[in-house]
Design an enzyme around this catalytic site. Sequence first.
Site, PDB file in Angstrom:
ATOM      1  N   MET A 166      -3.430  -6.760  -7.336  1.00  0.00           N
ATOM      2  CA  MET A 166      -2.876  -7.826  -8.160  1.00  0.00           C
ATOM      3  C   MET A 166      -3.948  -8.743  -8.747  1.00  0.00           C
ATOM      4  O   MET A 166      -3.715  -9.898  -9.022  1.00  0.00           O
ATOM      5  CB  MET A 166      -1.865  -8.643  -7.340  1.00  0.00           C
ATOM      6  CG  MET A 166      -0.703  -7.804  -6.819  1.00  0.00           C
ATOM      7  SD  MET A 166       0.037  -6.748  -8.086  1.00  0.00           S
ATOM      8  CE  MET A 166       1.066  -7.928  -8.912  1.00  0.00           C
ATOM      9  N   ARG A 167      -5.157  -8.200  -8.898  1.00  0.00           N
ATOM     10  CA  ARG A 167      -6.229  -8.966  -9.541  1.00  0.00           C
ATOM     11  C   ARG A 167      -6.598  -8.273 -10.840  1.00  0.00           C
ATOM     12  O   ARG A 167      -6.446  -7.050 -10.954  1.00  0.00           O
ATOM     13  CB  ARG A 167      -7.476  -8.984  -8.635  1.00  0.00           C
ATOM     14  CG  ARG A 167      -7.277  -9.758  -7.360  1.00  0.00           C
ATOM     15  CD  ARG A 167      -7.818 -11.143  -7.515  1.00  0.00           C
ATOM     16  NE  ARG A 167      -7.437 -11.995  -6.391  1.00  0.00           N
ATOM     17  CZ  ARG A 167      -7.777 -13.275  -6.342  1.00  0.00           C
ATOM     18  NH1 ARG A 167      -8.490 -13.795  -7.304  1.00  0.00           N
ATOM     19  NH2 ARG A 167      -7.397 -14.016  -5.324  1.00  0.00           N
ATOM     20  N   GLY A 216       0.793  -1.224   0.000  1.00  0.00           N
ATOM     21  CA  GLY A 216       0.000   0.000   0.000  1.00  0.00           C
ATOM     22  C   GLY A 216       0.824   1.273   0.000  1.00  0.00           C
ATOM     23  O   GLY A 216       0.345   2.326   0.415  1.00  0.00           O
ATOM     24  N   SER A 217       2.064   1.198  -0.465  1.00  0.00           N
ATOM     25  CA  SER A 217       2.888   2.431  -0.462  1.00  0.00           C
ATOM     26  C   SER A 217       2.301   3.461  -1.427  1.00  0.00           C
ATOM     27  O   SER A 217       2.424   4.669  -1.209  1.00  0.00           O
ATOM     28  CB  SER A 217       4.334   2.103  -0.834  1.00  0.00           C
ATOM     29  OG  SER A 217       4.438   1.705  -2.191  1.00  0.00           O
ATOM     30  N   ASN A 218       1.637   3.009  -2.480  1.00  0.00           N
ATOM     31  CA  ASN A 218       1.000   3.961  -3.406  1.00  0.00           C
ATOM     32  C   ASN A 218      -0.293   4.519  -2.810  1.00  0.00           C
ATOM     33  O   ASN A 218      -0.627   5.680  -3.035  1.00  0.00           O
ATOM     34  CB  ASN A 218       0.761   3.293  -4.754  1.00  0.00           C
ATOM     35  CG  ASN A 218       2.063   3.156  -5.520  1.00  0.00           C
ATOM     36  OD1 ASN A 218       2.592   4.121  -6.030  1.00  0.00           O
ATOM     37  ND2 ASN A 218       2.594   1.952  -5.547  1.00  0.00           N
ATOM     38  N   HIS A 244       1.219   0.840 -13.476  1.00  0.00           N
ATOM     39  CA  HIS A 244       2.042  -0.289 -13.909  1.00  0.00           C
ATOM     40  C   HIS A 244       3.512   0.108 -13.859  1.00  0.00           C
ATOM     41  O   HIS A 244       3.884   1.157 -14.420  1.00  0.00           O
ATOM     42  CB  HIS A 244       1.646  -0.719 -15.329  1.00  0.00           C
ATOM     43  CG  HIS A 244       2.330  -1.971 -15.761  1.00  0.00           C
ATOM     44  ND1 HIS A 244       1.975  -3.212 -15.275  1.00  0.00           N
ATOM     45  CD2 HIS A 244       3.383  -2.177 -16.600  1.00  0.00           C
ATOM     46  CE1 HIS A 244       2.772  -4.127 -15.806  1.00  0.00           C
ATOM     47  NE2 HIS A 244       3.635  -3.526 -16.610  1.00  0.00           N
ATOM     48  N   ASN A 277      -5.113   2.298 -13.439  1.00  0.00           N
ATOM     49  CA  ASN A 277      -4.121   1.320 -12.983  1.00  0.00           C
ATOM     50  C   ASN A 277      -2.720   1.901 -13.064  1.00  0.00           C
ATOM     51  O   ASN A 277      -2.419   2.722 -13.930  1.00  0.00           O
ATOM     52  CB  ASN A 277      -4.191   0.048 -13.837  1.00  0.00           C
ATOM     53  CG  ASN A 277      -3.266  -1.049 -13.296  1.00  0.00           C
ATOM     54  OD1 ASN A 277      -3.221  -1.292 -12.089  1.00  0.00           O
ATOM     55  ND2 ASN A 277      -2.505  -1.664 -14.175  1.00  0.00           N
TER      56      ASN A 277
HETATM   57  C1  GRF Z   1       3.699  -1.385  -7.306  1.00  0.00           C
HETATM   58  O1  GRF Z   1       4.960  -1.438  -7.972  1.00  0.00           O
HETATM   59  C2  GRF Z   1       2.623  -1.400  -8.354  1.00  0.00           C
HETATM   60  O2  GRF Z   1       2.989  -0.755  -9.551  1.00  0.00           O
HETATM   61  C3  GRF Z   1       2.465  -2.860  -8.600  1.00  0.00           C
HETATM   62  O3  GRF Z   1       2.476  -3.408  -7.296  1.00  0.00           O
HETATM   63  C4  GRF Z   1       3.457  -2.696  -6.528  1.00  0.00           C
HETATM   64  C5  GRF Z   1       2.915  -2.589  -5.134  1.00  0.00           C
HETATM   65  O4  GRF Z   1       2.772  -1.338  -4.700  1.00  0.00           O
HETATM   66  N1  GRF Z   1       1.237  -3.171  -9.288  1.00  0.00           N
HETATM   67  P1  GRF Z   1       2.143  -0.902  -3.265  1.00  0.00           P
HETATM   68  O5  GRF Z   1       3.320  -0.617  -2.353  1.00  0.00           O
HETATM   69  O6  GRF Z   1       1.308  -2.055  -2.724  1.00  0.00           O
HETATM   70  O7  GRF Z   1       1.343   0.321  -3.567  1.00  0.00           O
END
Ligand code: GRF
Length: 205
Positions: free
Chosen positions: A91-92, A13-15, A110, A108
């Site tokens: 990731m789904r 969940g860093s994003n 990527h 999304n």
């Molecule tokens: C990220 O690199 C995203 O682009 C990919 O999964 C990774 C997980 O990111 N799909 P997050 O830290 O869970 O947001």
Amino acid sequence: MSIKLGVLISGSGSNLQALIDSIAAGRLDASIEIVVSSRADAYGLKRAEAAGIQTLTLSREVYADPLAADAIIAAELKAHEVDYVIMAGYMRMVREPLLMSYPNRVVNLHPALLPSFVGAHAIADAYERGVKVTGVTVHFANADYDAGPIIAQRAVEVREEWGLDELEAAIHDVEHELLPATVQLLAEGRVSVRDDGTVSVAPRA
Ligand code: GRF
């Protein structure tokens, strides 16, 4: 104007955190109404809870019927009056019930420059290929996995001395800037999808 977001996660969940922080810093005119996770152990759930954001976790059993799962997610998002759905490390694959409810409103992230290196191992694939430049893409999701209209991209130059870990860190740093900045373009109403499936971004008013 402020837009209401639903954020889909599966991992750290860093994003999601980057979106939360950008909103708190006044850089993103949005609110996160709900976080949906495909995994009960996703650390992103703790980040959402710490930020006082409602969460919904779907079990493997529910996902056994992917269409039913996405219908549940779509209903939940609509109930929260969500305007845009952000897949932040989700990731789904999103399926028709969700895509039909949010046409060109599922976004999304990527970790490569699409159309290069589609799929779930993009950073490692690019590294092993020996590319000198890779990067990050933010695009609208559609039924063709990783092939929806591209909204924004940013390049990352691969340094000679980097290993995979250094490249991953550089990619994530760019993600944490590019995703909130791109969602802000949506909030400003500056993004539109042309008939040919490409995206135009209007200049700042
Ligand atoms: C990220 O690199 C995203 O682009 C990919 O999964 C990774 C997980 O990111 N799909 P997050 O830290 O869970 O947001």
